[in-house]
Motif scaffolding. Structure first.
Motif, PDB file in Angstrom:
ATOM      1  N   ALA A 198       0.822  -1.209   0.000  1.00 44.63           N
ATOM      2  CA  ALA A 198       0.000   0.000   0.000  1.00 44.63           C
ATOM      3  C   ALA A 198       0.857   1.260   0.000  1.00 44.63           C
ATOM      4  CB  ALA A 198      -0.939  -0.001   1.204  1.00 44.63           C
ATOM      5  N   GLU A 199       2.014   1.208   0.648  1.00 39.66           N
ATOM      6  CA  GLU A 199       2.909   2.366   0.685  1.00 39.66           C
ATOM      7  C   GLU A 199       3.661   2.578  -0.622  1.00 39.66           C
ATOM      8  OE1 GLU A 199       5.441   3.052   4.114  1.00 39.66           O
ATOM      9  OE2 GLU A 199       4.316   1.550   5.245  1.00 39.66           O
ATOM     10  N   GLY A 200       3.667   1.562  -1.499  1.00 43.79           N
ATOM     11  CA  GLY A 200       4.424   1.675  -2.739  1.00 43.79           C
ATOM     12  C   GLY A 200       5.867   1.256  -2.602  1.00 43.79           C
ATOM     13  N   GLU A 224      -7.674   0.682  -1.469  1.00 48.40           N
ATOM     14  CA  GLU A 224      -7.842   2.127  -1.332  1.00 48.40           C
ATOM     15  C   GLU A 224      -6.572   2.886  -1.703  1.00 48.40           C
ATOM     16  OE1 GLU A 224     -10.367   4.385  -0.408  1.00 48.40           O
ATOM     17  OE2 GLU A 224     -11.749   2.732  -0.804  1.00 48.40           O
ATOM     18  N   ALA A 225      -5.431   2.204  -1.672  1.00 47.41           N
ATOM     19  CA  ALA A 225      -4.172   2.815  -2.125  1.00 47.41           C
ATOM     20  C   ALA A 225      -3.989   2.684  -3.635  1.00 47.41           C
ATOM     21  CB  ALA A 225      -2.993   2.184  -1.397  1.00 47.41           C
ATOM     22  N   GLY A 226      -4.952   2.061  -4.316  1.00 45.93           N
ATOM     23  CA  GLY A 226      -4.899   1.941  -5.765  1.00 45.93           C
ATOM     24  C   GLY A 226      -4.408   0.616  -6.279  1.00 45.93           C
ATOM     25  N   GLY A 227      -4.192  -0.351  -5.378  1.00 40.39           N
ATOM     26  CA  GLY A 227      -3.682  -1.653  -5.781  1.00 40.39           C
ATOM     27  C   GLY A 227      -4.784  -2.672  -5.954  1.00 40.39           C
ATOM     28  N   ARG A 228      -4.367  -3.925  -5.986  1.00 37.94           N
ATOM     29  CA  ARG A 228      -5.310  -5.026  -6.197  1.00 37.94           C
ATOM     30  C   ARG A 228      -5.025  -6.110  -5.172  1.00 37.94           C
ATOM     31  NH1 ARG A 228      -5.738  -8.485 -11.828  1.00 37.94           N
ATOM     32  NH2 ARG A 228      -7.331  -9.985 -11.143  1.00 37.94           N
ATOM     33  N   GLY A 248      -1.320  -3.783  -8.702  1.00 36.11           N
ATOM     34  CA  GLY A 248      -2.318  -3.928  -9.752  1.00 36.11           C
ATOM     35  C   GLY A 248      -1.717  -4.170 -11.117  1.00 36.11           C
ATOM     36  N   LEU A 249      -0.639  -3.489 -11.410  1.00 31.10           N
ATOM     37  CA  LEU A 249      -0.018  -3.586 -12.729  1.00 31.10           C
ATOM     38  C   LEU A 249       0.624  -4.945 -12.969  1.00 31.10           C
ATOM     39  CD1 LEU A 249       1.649  -0.055 -12.819  1.00 31.10           C
ATOM     40  CD2 LEU A 249      -0.524  -0.737 -13.864  1.00 31.10           C
ATOM     41  N   VAL A 250       1.120  -5.574 -11.914  1.00 30.28           N
ATOM     42  CA  VAL A 250       1.818  -6.856 -12.071  1.00 30.28           C
ATOM     43  C   VAL A 250       0.993  -8.022 -11.526  1.00 30.28           C
ATOM     44  CG1 VAL A 250       4.087  -5.733 -12.012  1.00 30.28           C
ATOM     45  CG2 VAL A 250       3.074  -6.588  -9.881  1.00 30.28           C
ATOM     46  N   HIS A 251      -0.269  -7.775 -11.218  1.00 34.02           N
ATOM     47  CA  HIS A 251      -1.073  -8.789 -10.539  1.00 34.02           C
ATOM     48  C   HIS A 251      -1.254 -10.039 -11.396  1.00 34.02           C
ATOM     49  CE1 HIS A 251      -3.676  -9.417  -6.981  1.00 34.02           C
ATOM     50  NE2 HIS A 251      -4.241 -10.316  -7.769  1.00 34.02           N
TER      51      HIS A 251
END
Length: 262
Positions: A198-200, A224-228, A248-251
């Protein structure tokens, strides 16, 4: 503000109560420890925290259900259910390592809508609520969180909890294939790795075996942090018995290595 803002404020009060107990019992010479049937340890601090939170919820949300690691209850009930893990990282707590946290989530009709992760010895608290974003409070103040923008597994930073769990519950070879596909791997473990997604800081956190209260807060924190966040079948759920949190991009690419059939 969202419809769950008051619940988020209550979750912070519950975390405050938990922190008061856990910090007082951390490294206590008279800490009482027993083993549960699955051979995992439980301390008097675990039970005291869950008892205290259940008492507060009974006073403030008497109509809500509760499910906790120590006190039982069903995470699959309809309506509003509070999920509790009084000390996630009990083995660290026992060994005097500061990496442990109290996990609190509110699930409404099967969806996590509030998540709170409080790690007092790390000086960090993470929280999220539907529509309100994901946040971290630490020594530098409060920060809104956002997942990383790393687009490829070859550049991704990966974490799991314990390699041995892959041998027992999934496939060591599948996890090592994911390790080989990523740039770097560590084992931050338990709650912390999902918070770091979540922190990136991390791009992928994956576990082959989890309980619902282990990851319900992580699901809303990461999303909520934009991930999946999914289980290893790719379903967006916290109660599937496994967990994959990513930017999300590498899910999908990560699932290609460690995914399970639906």
């Amino acid at each position: 503000m969202s419809r769950y803002s008051a619940d988020l404020r209550l979750a912070a009060q519950l975390a405050d109560a938990a922190d008061a107990i856990t910090t007082a019992r951390f490294r206590a010479q008279d800490l009482a420890v027993r083993s549960k049937p699955d051979r995992t340890p439980v301390t008097d601090a675990d039970t005291a925290v869950e008892d205290a939170i259940r008492e507060l919820l009974g006073a403030h949300r008497p109509q809500d259900a509760i499910a906790g690691e120590e006190g039982g209850g069903s995470a699959s009930e309809r309506g509003r259910v509070w999920l509790l893990d009084p000390i996630d990282g009990t083995k660290n707590f026992l060994r005097g390592a500061p990496v442990w946290a109290t996990l609190i989530a509110l699930v409404d009709d099967g969806e996590p809508v509030v998540g709170m992760v409080s790690a007092p010895l790390l000086g960090r608290r993470w929280w999220a609520a539907t529509g309100e974003g994901a946040w971290l409070a630490d020594s530098a103040g409060e920060h809104r969180l956002s997942v990383s923008a790393v687009p490829e597994l070859a550049d991704a930073y990966l974490s799991t909890t314990d390699l041995g769990s892959w041998v027992e519950y999934h496939s060591r070879e599948a996890y090592l294939a994911l390790v080989d596909a990523c740039w770097e791997s560590r084992a931050f473990g338990d709650f912390w790795q999902h918070c770091l997604v979540a922190e990136g800081i991390l791009d992928v956190a994956v576990e082959p075996i989890v309980n619902p209260w282990d990851v319900a807060p992580a699901q809303i924190l990461v999303t909520e942090a934009g991930g999946r966040f999914t289980d290893l079948t790719g379903e967006a759920r916290f109660d599937g018995g496994s967990a994959l949190a990513t930017n999300g991009l590498v899910h999908d690419a990560a699932l290609a290595h460690v995914g399970l059939p639906r």
